[in-house]
Every structure is written in C-alpha cells, then in structure tokens.
Motif scaffolding. Structure first.
Motif: not given
Length: 63
Positions: A34-35, A38-39
């Motif tokens: 996810d990180k 998401d970034n």
C-alpha cells in the motif's frame, strides 16, 4: 570501485518499484505494498501497476 558491467542496462525507477512491489506481494505484506502505491503520482502508479500485474502473471505461470 563498483563493477557495473559495460553495456548493462541500469534498472529504471519503475523497475525498482516493481521489484519492491513483487517482493512485498510474495511476502504477503499488504501494508508495505500500500505504501508503494499510495505515494506515487497517478501516471507513474498506472505504469507500475501495469508492469506489476504482468510480472505477477509471469510468476504464476512459472509455478
């Protein structure tokens, strides 16, 4: 001095992100995955997601 091998292609930013994403997926670490997604800017996110999906399909076919 590091040996980079003459004429060898250096991994692109997308290649490095995909390698991380595949590694996190194989480790079943959704938070780390996810990180990554998401970034990223939207355009880069789409490119990574496309390549990531292709890599996962290839890995699945090798099993």
């Amino acid at each position: 001095m590091s040996g980079k091998g003459f004429g060898q292609r250096q991994p692109s930013k997308i290649d490095k992100i995909i390698e991380s994403a595949v590694r996190y997926c194989q480790k079943r670490n959704p938070e780390a995955l996810d990180k990554i997604f998401d970034n990223l800017p939207v355009k880069l996110n789409k490119q990574v997601l496309y390549q990531f999906t292709k890599n996962l399909i290839q890995i699945k076919h090798q099993e």
